[in-house]
Design a protein around this motif. Structure first.
Motif, PDB file in Angstrom:
ATOM      1  N   PHE A   5       0.824  -1.214   0.000  1.00  0.00           N
ATOM      2  CA  PHE A   5       0.000   0.000   0.000  1.00  0.00           C
ATOM      3  C   PHE A   5       0.858   1.262   0.000  1.00  0.00           C
ATOM      4  N   GLY A   9       5.635  -2.048   1.886  1.00  0.00           N
ATOM      5  CA  GLY A   9       5.387  -3.442   1.526  1.00  0.00           C
ATOM      6  C   GLY A   9       5.658  -4.317   2.736  1.00  0.00           C
ATOM      7  N   GLY A  60       5.310   4.455   0.215  1.00  0.00           N
ATOM      8  CA  GLY A  60       4.961   3.078  -0.141  1.00  0.00           C
ATOM      9  C   GLY A  60       5.498   2.115   0.904  1.00  0.00           C
TER      10      GLY A  60
END
Ligand code: BTN
Length: 246
Positions: A73, A134, A132
């Motif tokens: 996301f 992960g 970002g």
């Protein structure tokens, strides 16, 4: 241990935040959630995908984002946030605390038992920022490509716990929002201190960009200050460091 199928990805509610999660868009498949965040924008917009076809990591690397296995996301911000690179790994570390004792590897990888399960990528385009994140959640060791086996893990592989991705996402976003509020109300130094303590680098011997030395301090911009034979030298976020004993 891995027989449980992952539940469809959905944010667990309620999300009680100030900035992060002003809008949450969940995709089944997307190129990169960070590209989408940079394109769409909107302060605090969260883009989450079950899989990414062009997930990317730092230094132009590919980020493996298999469906059903992890949390991929990005959060959009309309201007850069100083200290975001400190806030993000702390938020992940704290959100996984019910399952594991995670550590932060400078600058912002998050590890369990010395293996990476989370990476952070911050990109800015024309003033807009995408954070970002992960997180490997349900991977078994054999799910990782050969070159990552040995250095990568997931929460489930490391702990045996099959945690709910939606709940984990809510907890990371909540922790992230809390730290951003601290930064915005003048507490950048506190977040920096927490992060730099968590990195636990002071006094460690390391190599970076062909130089060898001992970590003397971490500057408030996150750069390492290393004591080398040639004097003090700053090592920036983008440079690869090798710590002795790893
Ligand atoms: C790293 O190299 O450690 C950073 C990895 C960041 C991966 C995440 S997954 C969600 C977001 N979208 C991307 O394309 N990359 C980041």
């Amino acid at each position: 241990m891995f027989e449980l199928a992952a539940k469809p990805l959905q944010l667990a509610t309620p999300l009680v935040t100030h900035v992060v999660g002003s809008r949450v868009l969940v995709y089944e498949s997307i190129g990169s959630t960070s590209d989408c965040a940079l394109r769409l924008g909107g302060e605090g917009t969260v883009i989450v995908a079950d899989t990414q076809t062009a997930g990317r990591g730092r230094h132009g690397r590919t980020w493996h984002s298999e469906p059903g296995k992890g949390l991929w996301f990005s959060v959009a911000f309309e201007q850069p946030i100083e200290g975001l690179a400190f806030a993000a790994p702390l938020a992940v570390r704290d959100a996984v605390a019910p399952y594991a004792r995670a550590t932060i590897k400078w600058p912002n990888d998050v590890l369990i038992d010395g293996k990476k399960f989370c990476g952070v990528l911050i990109e800015t385009r024309r003033g807009r920022t995408a954070l970002g994140i992960g997180i490997n959640v349900h991977h078994a060791e054999m799910d990782f490509p050969d070159e990552l086996r040995g250095s990568a893990t997931s929460i489930e592989a490391a702990t045996g716990v099959h945690c709910d991705r939606g709940e984990l996402l809510r907890d990371v976003l909540t922790r992230l929002d809390e730290r951003i509020m601290v930064i915005r109300s003048g507490g950048l130094r506190d977040v920096f201190n927490e992060w730099s303590t968590a990195c636990a680098l002071a006094g460690r011997r390391m190599r970076a960009a062909g130089k060898e030395g001992v970590v003397h301090a971490i500057d408030t911009d996150g750069a390492l200050v290393m004591e080398t034979a040639g004097g003090l030298r700053r090592v920036l976020f983008g440079e690869t460091i090798k710590l002795e004993g790893e």
